[in-house]
Motif scaffolding. Structure first.
Motif, PDB file in Angstrom:
ATOM      1  N   PRO A   1       5.357   8.705   6.772  1.00 38.01           N
ATOM      2  CA  PRO A   1       5.538   9.632   5.654  1.00 38.01           C
ATOM      3  C   PRO A   1       6.644   9.139   4.762  1.00 38.01           C
ATOM      4  CG  PRO A   1       5.507  10.789   7.755  1.00 38.01           C
ATOM      5  CD  PRO A   1       5.566   9.338   8.066  1.00 38.01           C
ATOM      6  N   GLY A   2       6.560   9.520   3.523  1.00 32.74           N
ATOM      7  CA  GLY A   2       7.399   8.918   2.511  1.00 32.74           C
ATOM      8  C   GLY A   2       8.883   9.165   2.589  1.00 32.74           C
ATOM      9  N   GLN A   3       9.322  10.230   3.245  1.00 37.16           N
ATOM     10  CA  GLN A   3      10.766  10.470   3.290  1.00 37.16           C
ATOM     11  C   GLN A   3      11.413   9.394   4.131  1.00 37.16           C
ATOM     12  OE1 GLN A   3      10.430  13.143   0.856  1.00 37.16           O
ATOM     13  NE2 GLN A   3      12.400  13.381   1.866  1.00 37.16           N
ATOM     14  N   PRO A   4      12.620   9.180   3.862  1.00 40.61           N
ATOM     15  CA  PRO A   4      13.346   8.239   4.702  1.00 40.61           C
ATOM     16  C   PRO A   4      13.195   8.713   6.123  1.00 40.61           C
ATOM     17  CG  PRO A   4      14.725   9.074   2.937  1.00 40.61           C
ATOM     18  CD  PRO A   4      13.413   9.751   2.820  1.00 40.61           C
ATOM     19  N   THR A   5      12.695   7.900   6.945  1.00 43.81           N
ATOM     20  CA  THR A   5      12.257   8.408   8.219  1.00 43.81           C
ATOM     21  C   THR A   5      13.325   9.072   9.044  1.00 43.81           C
ATOM     22  OG1 THR A   5      11.190   6.297   8.118  1.00 43.81           O
ATOM     23  CG2 THR A   5      10.341   7.882   9.696  1.00 43.81           C
ATOM     24  N   PRO A   6      14.018   8.333   9.773  1.00 47.81           N
ATOM     25  CA  PRO A   6      14.924   9.073  10.649  1.00 47.81           C
ATOM     26  C   PRO A   6      16.180   9.501   9.919  1.00 47.81           C
ATOM     27  CG  PRO A   6      14.555   6.793  11.346  1.00 47.81           C
ATOM     28  CD  PRO A   6      14.149   6.912   9.930  1.00 47.81           C
ATOM     29  N   GLU A   7      16.872   8.532   9.402  1.00 48.94           N
ATOM     30  CA  GLU A   7      18.153   8.866   8.810  1.00 48.94           C
ATOM     31  C   GLU A   7      17.978   9.153   7.339  1.00 48.94           C
ATOM     32  OE1 GLU A   7      18.107   4.846  10.731  1.00 48.94           O
ATOM     33  OE2 GLU A   7      17.049   5.944   9.161  1.00 48.94           O
ATOM     34  N   PRO A   8      18.305  10.325   6.950  1.00 46.51           N
ATOM     35  CA  PRO A   8      18.158  10.737   5.565  1.00 46.51           C
ATOM     36  C   PRO A   8      19.150  10.018   4.678  1.00 46.51           C
ATOM     37  CG  PRO A   8      19.198  12.475   6.850  1.00 46.51           C
ATOM     38  CD  PRO A   8      18.915  11.338   7.788  1.00 46.51           C
ATOM     39  N   SER A   9      20.124   9.510   5.246  1.00 40.72           N
ATOM     40  CA  SER A   9      21.237   8.917   4.510  1.00 40.72           C
ATOM     41  C   SER A   9      20.780   8.057   3.315  1.00 40.72           C
ATOM     42  CB  SER A   9      22.031   8.038   5.446  1.00 40.72           C
ATOM     43  OG  SER A   9      21.155   7.047   5.954  1.00 40.72           O
ATOM     44  N   THR A  10      20.079   7.086   3.621  1.00 38.03           N
ATOM     45  CA  THR A  10      19.601   6.078   2.694  1.00 38.03           C
ATOM     46  C   THR A  10      19.734   6.314   1.202  1.00 38.03           C
ATOM     47  OG1 THR A  10      17.499   6.973   2.302  1.00 38.03           O
ATOM     48  CG2 THR A  10      17.762   5.713   4.301  1.00 38.03           C
ATOM     49  N   SER A  11      20.522   5.537   0.652  1.00 41.44           N
ATOM     50  CA  SER A  11      20.538   5.525  -0.801  1.00 41.44           C
ATOM     51  C   SER A  11      19.357   4.677  -1.207  1.00 41.44           C
ATOM     52  CB  SER A  11      21.807   4.873  -1.316  1.00 41.44           C
ATOM     53  OG  SER A  11      21.855   3.555  -0.868  1.00 41.44           O
ATOM     54  N   PRO A  12      18.565   5.168  -2.043  1.00 41.58           N
ATOM     55  CA  PRO A  12      17.348   4.435  -2.407  1.00 41.58           C
ATOM     56  C   PRO A  12      17.635   3.276  -3.326  1.00 41.58           C
ATOM     57  CG  PRO A  12      17.485   6.555  -3.542  1.00 41.58           C
ATOM     58  CD  PRO A  12      18.708   6.423  -2.717  1.00 41.58           C
ATOM     59  N   SER A  13      18.744   2.731  -3.193  1.00 40.16           N
ATOM     60  CA  SER A  13      19.138   1.667  -4.108  1.00 40.16           C
ATOM     61  C   SER A  13      18.129   0.534  -4.138  1.00 40.16           C
ATOM     62  CB  SER A  13      20.465   1.098  -3.675  1.00 40.16           C
ATOM     63  OG  SER A  13      20.326   0.578  -2.375  1.00 40.16           O
ATOM     64  N   SER A  14      17.791   0.106  -3.040  1.00 37.14           N
ATOM     65  CA  SER A  14      16.823  -0.979  -2.872  1.00 37.14           C
ATOM     66  C   SER A  14      16.983  -2.141  -3.836  1.00 37.14           C
ATOM     67  CB  SER A  14      15.410  -0.460  -2.986  1.00 37.14           C
ATOM     68  OG  SER A  14      15.231   0.093  -4.253  1.00 37.14           O
TER      69      SER A  14
ATOM     70  N   ASP B   1      12.775   5.865   0.252  1.00 42.49           N
ATOM     71  CA  ASP B   1      12.437   7.261  -0.021  1.00 42.49           C
ATOM     72  C   ASP B   1      11.397   7.299  -1.124  1.00 42.49           C
ATOM     73  OD1 ASP B   1      12.168   9.844  -0.615  1.00 42.49           O
ATOM     74  OD2 ASP B   1      14.269  10.201  -1.157  1.00 42.49           O
ATOM     75  N   CYS B   2      10.179   7.510  -0.715  1.00 40.93           N
ATOM     76  CA  CYS B   2       9.097   7.422  -1.687  1.00 40.93           C
ATOM     77  C   CYS B   2       9.068   8.597  -2.644  1.00 40.93           C
ATOM     78  CB  CYS B   2       7.747   7.301  -0.982  1.00 40.93           C
ATOM     79  SG  CYS B   2       7.465   5.629  -0.394  1.00 40.93           S
ATOM     80  N   THR B   3       9.792   9.632  -2.328  1.00 42.59           N
ATOM     81  CA  THR B   3       9.767  10.758  -3.241  1.00 42.59           C
ATOM     82  C   THR B   3      10.624  10.477  -4.459  1.00 42.59           C
ATOM     83  OG1 THR B   3      11.537  11.739  -1.986  1.00 42.59           O
ATOM     84  CG2 THR B   3       9.299  12.482  -1.486  1.00 42.59           C
ATOM     85  N   ASP B   4      11.430   9.461  -4.358  1.00 46.76           N
ATOM     86  CA  ASP B   4      12.277   9.112  -5.490  1.00 46.76           C
ATOM     87  C   ASP B   4      11.549   8.108  -6.364  1.00 46.76           C
ATOM     88  OD1 ASP B   4      15.562   8.766  -6.188  1.00 46.76           O
ATOM     89  OD2 ASP B   4      14.155   7.227  -6.877  1.00 46.76           O
ATOM     90  N   LYS B   5      11.421   8.461  -7.610  1.00 45.24           N
ATOM     91  CA  LYS B   5      10.611   7.635  -8.492  1.00 45.24           C
ATOM     92  C   LYS B   5      11.152   6.221  -8.629  1.00 45.24           C
ATOM     93  CE  LYS B   5       8.277   7.928 -12.862  1.00 45.24           C
ATOM     94  NZ  LYS B   5       8.603   8.210 -14.254  1.00 45.24           N
ATOM     95  N   LYS B   6      12.471   6.184  -8.771  1.00 51.62           N
ATOM     96  CA  LYS B   6      13.083   4.894  -8.984  1.00 51.62           C
ATOM     97  C   LYS B   6      12.893   4.013  -7.758  1.00 51.62           C
ATOM     98  CE  LYS B   6      17.392   2.927 -10.493  1.00 51.62           C
ATOM     99  NZ  LYS B   6      18.712   3.085  -9.900  1.00 51.62           N
ATOM    100  N   ALA B   7      13.109   4.626  -6.640  1.00 51.88           N
ATOM    101  CA  ALA B   7      12.977   3.864  -5.401  1.00 51.88           C
ATOM    102  C   ALA B   7      11.556   3.345  -5.269  1.00 51.88           C
ATOM    103  CB  ALA B   7      13.312   4.749  -4.214  1.00 51.88           C
TER     104      ALA B   7
ATOM    105  N   CYS C   1       5.100   2.171  -1.451  1.00 55.49           N
ATOM    106  CA  CYS C   1       4.803   3.592  -1.334  1.00 55.49           C
ATOM    107  C   CYS C   1       3.383   3.843  -1.796  1.00 55.49           C
ATOM    108  CB  CYS C   1       5.730   4.411  -2.233  1.00 55.49           C
ATOM    109  SG  CYS C   1       7.442   4.306  -1.730  1.00 55.49           S
ATOM    110  N   GLY C   2       2.838   4.962  -1.366  1.00 59.25           N
ATOM    111  CA  GLY C   2       1.523   5.350  -1.852  1.00 59.25           C
ATOM    112  C   GLY C   2       1.324   6.831  -1.643  1.00 59.25           C
ATOM    113  N   LYS C   3       0.540   7.403  -2.492  1.00 63.89           N
ATOM    114  CA  LYS C   3       0.263   8.843  -2.341  1.00 63.89           C
ATOM    115  C   LYS C   3      -0.534   9.063  -1.082  1.00 63.89           C
ATOM    116  CE  LYS C   3       0.803  11.604  -6.288  1.00 63.89           C
ATOM    117  NZ  LYS C   3       0.758  10.933  -7.582  1.00 63.89           N
ATOM    118  N   SER C   4      -0.205  10.089  -0.352  1.00 63.84           N
ATOM    119  CA  SER C   4      -1.011  10.401   0.815  1.00 63.84           C
ATOM    120  C   SER C   4      -2.291  11.090   0.345  1.00 63.84           C
ATOM    121  CB  SER C   4      -0.224  11.276   1.778  1.00 63.84           C
ATOM    122  OG  SER C   4       0.284  12.384   1.083  1.00 63.84           O
TER     123      SER C   4
ATOM    124  N   LYS D   1      -0.258  14.891  -2.690  1.00 68.96           N
ATOM    125  CA  LYS D   1       0.998  15.565  -3.025  1.00 68.96           C
ATOM    126  C   LYS D   1       2.196  14.867  -2.423  1.00 68.96           C
ATOM    127  CE  LYS D   1      -1.187  19.970  -3.485  1.00 68.96           C
ATOM    128  NZ  LYS D   1      -1.947  20.598  -2.427  1.00 68.96           N
ATOM    129  N   THR D   2       2.028  14.445  -1.243  1.00 72.80           N
ATOM    130  CA  THR D   2       3.170  13.802  -0.607  1.00 72.80           C
ATOM    131  C   THR D   2       2.998  12.297  -0.643  1.00 72.80           C
ATOM    132  OG1 THR D   2       2.045  13.964   1.476  1.00 72.80           O
ATOM    133  CG2 THR D   2       3.564  15.737   0.921  1.00 72.80           C
TER     134      THR D   2
END
Lengths: 588, 375
Positions: free
Chosen positions: A135-148, A229-235, A252-255, A259-260
């Motif tokens: 799933p698109g959210q940062p999996t375990p650790e939410p921390s992740t700055s989507p800087s990539s 974090d796929c919910t973040d557009k920039k990321a 990333c890809g739409k499920s 929606k998700t």
């Protein structure tokens, strides 16, 4: 002479009133539709209304140094042209400038944003086997700055290697229950996100089984994946940017529910957009669901059957391949049987999403990456002044035509002019309505086509009138003359209009851009010509034939038997030419 | 005044008429001459291709207060070619000039910079590839070829192959003349020109088809009569539809002429001009060819058929016999109201047209049936 014989035998004139009412209703309906839709003027092409000009610059991609060459540029022009012109009547112009620029001119009034997306989307299409899905959210650790974005460049090199080593020979692995029900590719995206994405990722991987790799790279990819974090557009946009097709990547890809988001680790690309020959959205008979049918080129089919034969033996999610468009996963169908030339992608499509995907598949194969260099608004190429002069000139020409018709056909010209007006009204309303529906844009060539159509339309009347007059010359009275002249005029009109329409249809199918829009106009007006002549001119003529003014051959009716030099109906021995004598001077 | 109406009647009855078919050699000669001139012109002078075909330079200027028309003037002065000037957002200009190479483009840039009062360095010059125009032209040719094939098939079915062939020759003839005029006069060829040329396709054939349709009708029972040879009937068809041809051509040419002379003429070059010019030339050529080329060609082809040869022999024999008897060839007709002027009008060219017979053989069919049922 063949004068007015009222109450002569009815010569089956049909029901003229009905056709006239029909045309009237059609006109009212079209006009009503026009106002309802809120578009009361036709959409204008870029040469008349100005529009937006987008300059795209081809970028050198790592790993494909000589990709920017004229051949690729031309392919790109073709593809972009297909994308923006869709039905071929929106009049967008696509041309190259210099060695690495493409200019796209989009007429004002089009959905500029959408057009820019279609054009600017430098759609690069790849088919990559899926290694991991989550799933698109940062999996375990939410921390992740989507800087990539940052250090991909470097990563990829390494990444490549890793991916490869993973490849623990899938060949060996027992096939994971291919649930094939005869169906090609079944159930697209099944969101069946394996948990612990990480582990899996390692096991599978690209197909190449080779050298063992240094874990670090994989780890890095894994780490990015986790953070993504796929919910973040920039990321999303940055995920996997700059990665070579031959390297594994994240995306990333739409499920399926739309929606998700899901995220993926993907193996090196197996096929690219060029391998797809064609794709179409279709409704599957048995299920009534939307699917996308793909056809591969010869080379593509071979590669595709290789991939699918490998993938079908994998377990979910590794039995999927992702269709990656510009770094985003457009769809990730799983594979249940080996496929080659044709494939069907099914899943949670509706009509629109199926068409979108089909479009992407068929037109997405840009051979180069483009960057939007500039977007500017341009004035019409043809200044307002010139357009005005053109319209005035057209009006003068039309006035001349009317004067000529009046001079020659007298009363009959009323019918001709009324028919021309009806024809013009139909053309105008239909063109206007086609603006929003199929993006039809009226450009200068189309305007010229319409002006030429005046000639074609008028010709039908002239053929008809001359036929009727010929009949009168033979001594018939008007009503029978109309009914007898019509079938023959009708055949001539149909045969010649068919030729005209054929020309338009061929041009429309074969050509591009401006010529296509013009051909469309010509075909449309030819069709309308037939409609008008059949449903308006002829019935009107039948009605008029009952009026005394025409039936009696009034000298201003254009049907004066004397002036037409009709022979007396019965006695043929002597010409009646002069009797009417000097009375009426001119017959045009 | 105008006797046109009357003329129409007499043309219709075949009382007067010009012997188009009989004098076909003259028209063929003229057409061949025109075609050769066109080809020579094309070979020697070539076509003056526009920016869309040739490629050319595009200059993007920085913000300037100079107006579009002024810029156009100075660009044309600097380059000697037609220029297309467009305003971009924020008063910038885009100037396109055809057929310019790099060297020349620098030069133009300098003189533009002076005229527009901006720094030369601020003007972006880009050479445009000819891909767009090429694409259009290639596809147009492709379309032309497909269209020709289809139309020949269609005409061969609807009429017969001889007519299809004649129509095709007439069509090629029209295109050649139009292209030749472009080469000789040196008008610029733009996509507009191509479009105009393509329109001519349909239109030229349209005209031809109308004449053929009448010819087909008239010659339906041709072998059952001995009054006319095929050529003579063909000639009658032309004359019978002459009024229509003239009217149609006038009606088609008037608006185009309006665009060409008033719209284009007053404002100089532009797509209006390009399209209307090629239309004007093509329409005129199309009208000419349907009368002077297509139909005489059909007659020529037809008269090679044994049947038609036999018919001709019969007709001539009958005429000779009638002449021997001192009678008019038309005598059998019950309405033999010969008018002397008929002979005068048609001259001695061909006895063909002389006949004032009121209707061709086929006309009588269906007489007496309820009107409207007859096809």
């Amino acid at each position: 002479m063949a004068a007015p014989k009222k109450g002569r035998r009815q010569s089956a004139p049909g029901k003229p009133g009905r056709s006239l009412v029909f045309i009237l209703i059609a006109l009212v309906a079209l006009t009503g539709g026009m106002f309802l839709s809120g578009h009361t003027t036709p959409r204008l092409g870029i040469d008349l209304a100005g529009g937006t000009s987008i300059t795209l610059e081809a970028k050198n991609e790592p790993g494909q140094k000589n990709a920017i060459n004229p051949a690729n540029m031309n392919t790109a022009v073709d593809i972009i042209n297909n994308r923006v012109n869709g039905l071929g009547v929106s009049e967008a112009e696509v041309q190259t400038q210099g060695d690495k620029n493409i200019i796209v001119n989009i007429p004002k009034g089009s959905n500029e944003k959408q057009a820019r997306e279609q054009v600017g989307t430098t759609a690069q299409l790849y088919f990559r086997p899926v290694i991991t899905q989550a799933p698109g959210q940062p999996t375990p650790e939410p921390s992740t700055s989507p800087s990539s974005g940052t250090d991909k460049e470097k990563d990829k090199d390494k990444a490549t290697d890793k991916a490869t080593d993973k490849a623990t020979d899938k060949a060996g692995s027992p096939s994971s229950t291919p649930t094939s029900q005869g169906r090609a590719v079944s159930e697209a995206l099944k969101a069946d996100p394996t948990p612990s994405a990480s582990d899996k990722a390692k096991d599978k991987g690209g197909k190449k089984d080779e050298t063992p790799k240094p874990d670090p790279a994989t780890a890095k990819l894994q780490e990015q994946f986790t953070k993504l974090d796929c919910t973040d557009k920039k990321a999303r946009a940055e995920a996997g940017r700059g990665i070579k097709p031959s390297d594994p990547t994240i995306a990333c890809g739409k499920s399926p529910d739309g929606k998700t988001w899901d995220k993926f680790i993907l193996a090196p690309a197996e096929l690219n957009g060029k391998d797809v020959d064609d794709a179409k959205a279709a409704i599957k008979q048995e299920t009534g669901a939307w699917v996308v049918n793909m056809e591969f080129t010869k080379g593509g089919a071979k590669k595709f059957s290789n991939v699918t034969s490998k993938l079908m033996k994998q377990q979910s999610p590794q039995n999927q391949f992702a269709i990656v468009l510009d770094g985003e996963v457009a769809s990730a169908p799983s594979v249940s049987v080996v496929l080659s030339t044709n494939a069907e992608i099914s899943g949670n499509f509706n009509q629109e999403s199926a068409k979108d995907l089909a479009n992407i598949l068929s037109y997405g194969a840009l051979p180069l990456t483009f960057h939007e260099q500039s977007v500017t608004t341009v004035s019409p190429a043809l200044g307002g002044e010139q357009l005005k002069a053109g319209l005035i000139a057209g009006a003068i020409g039309l006035a001349l035509v009317i004067i000529y018709l009046v001079a020659y056909y007298r009363g009959l010209s009323l019918i001709a002019i009324a028919s021309l007006l009806v024809s013009a009204a139909l053309t105008y309303t239909i063109m206007t309505l086609l603006g929003p529906t199929i993006k039809f844009a009226l450009n200068l060539p189309a305007v010229c086509g319409a002006i030429v159509a005046i000639g074609i339309t008028a010709d039908s009347f002239i053929v008809f009138f001359e036929r009727v007059r010929d009949e009168i010359r033979e001594g018939r009275t008007l009503r029978p003359a109309v009914e007898r002249g019509w079938p023959r005029a009708r055949r001539t009109i149909l045969v010649s209009d068919f030729v005209s329409f054929l020309a338009a249809a061929v041009l429309f199918v074969v050509t591009v851009g401006k010529v296509q829009g013009f051909a469309f106009t010509l075909g449309l007006t030819t069709l309308l010509d037939v409609v008008v002549v059949f449903f308006f001119t002829k019935p009107l003529m039948t009605l008029m034939a009952r009026k005394k003014f025409f039936a009696s051959g009034h000298k201003w009716s254009g049907l004066d038997p004397e002036r037409l030099g009709a022979k007396p109906p019965l006695r043929r021995s002597r010409r009646t030419a002069p009797p009417a004598g000097p009375v009426d001077p001119k017959e045009a | 005044m105008s006797k046109l109406g009357n003329l129409g009647a007499r043309l219709y009855r075949g009382e007067v008429g010009y012997d188009f078919v009989g004098k076909r050699k003259i028209w063929y000669g003229i057409s061949i001459l025109i075609t050769i001139t066109a080809i020579v012109g094309l070979a020697v002078r070539g076509l003056n291709m526009g920016i869309e075909f040739e490629g050319g330079a595009v200059f993007n200027t920085p913000k300037t207060s100079v107006s579009v028309s002024q810029a156009e003037e100075s660009a044309e002065k600097a380059s000697g070619h037609d220029a297309i000037v467009q305003k971009l957002g924020d008063d910038k200009l885009r100037i396109q000039i055809a057929g310019v190479d790099i060297k020349k483009s620098d030069q133009i840039k300098k003189s533009l910079a002076e005229d527009l009062d901006v720094k030369a360095g601020d003007i972006d010059a880009d050479l445009v590839g000819p891909s767009w125009g090429d694409q259009i032209a290639n596809k147009a040719w492709q379309g032309l070829a497909i269209f020709m094939v289809l139309v020949v098939i269609y005409l061969a079915i609807a009429f017969e192959w001889r007519m299809a062939l004649a129509a095709l020759i007439a069509l090629i003839h029209d295109i050649t003349i139009t292209v030749g005029v472009y080469a000789l006069v040196g008008f610029e060829v733009t996509p507009g020109t191509v479009i105009g040329l393509l329109t001519i396709l349909g239109y030229s054939l349209y005209d031809t088809v109308v004449v053929f349709d009448s010819l087909k009708e008239q010659s339906k029972d041709i072998t059952k009569q001995t009054r006319y040879t095929y050529s003579e009937l063909a000639n009658r068809s032309i004359n019978g539809t002459l009024v229509r041809s003239i009217n149609t051509t006038v009606v088609a040419l008037l608006p185009v002429a309006g665009l060409l002379f008033i719209g284009g003429g007053a404002l100089g070059a532009g797509m209006l001009n390009d399209i209307s010019l090629s239309l004007f030339v093509g329409l005129a050529a199309g009208a000419y060819s349907s009368i002077f080329i297509a139909t005489p060609l059909v007659a020529d082809f037809k008269e090679r058929e044994p049947q038609m040869k036999a018919l001709k022999k019969r007709v001539l024999a009958k005429r000779a016999a009638a002449a021997a008897k001192g009678e008019s060839a038309e005598a059998p007709s019950s309405y033999a109201d010969e008018e002397p002027e008929d002979d005068a009008a048609t001259g001695d060219a061909a006895p063909a047209v002389v006949g004032p017979r009121s209707q061709p053989a086929s006309r009588n069919r269906g007489r007496g049936r309820p009107s409207g049922k007859r096809r």
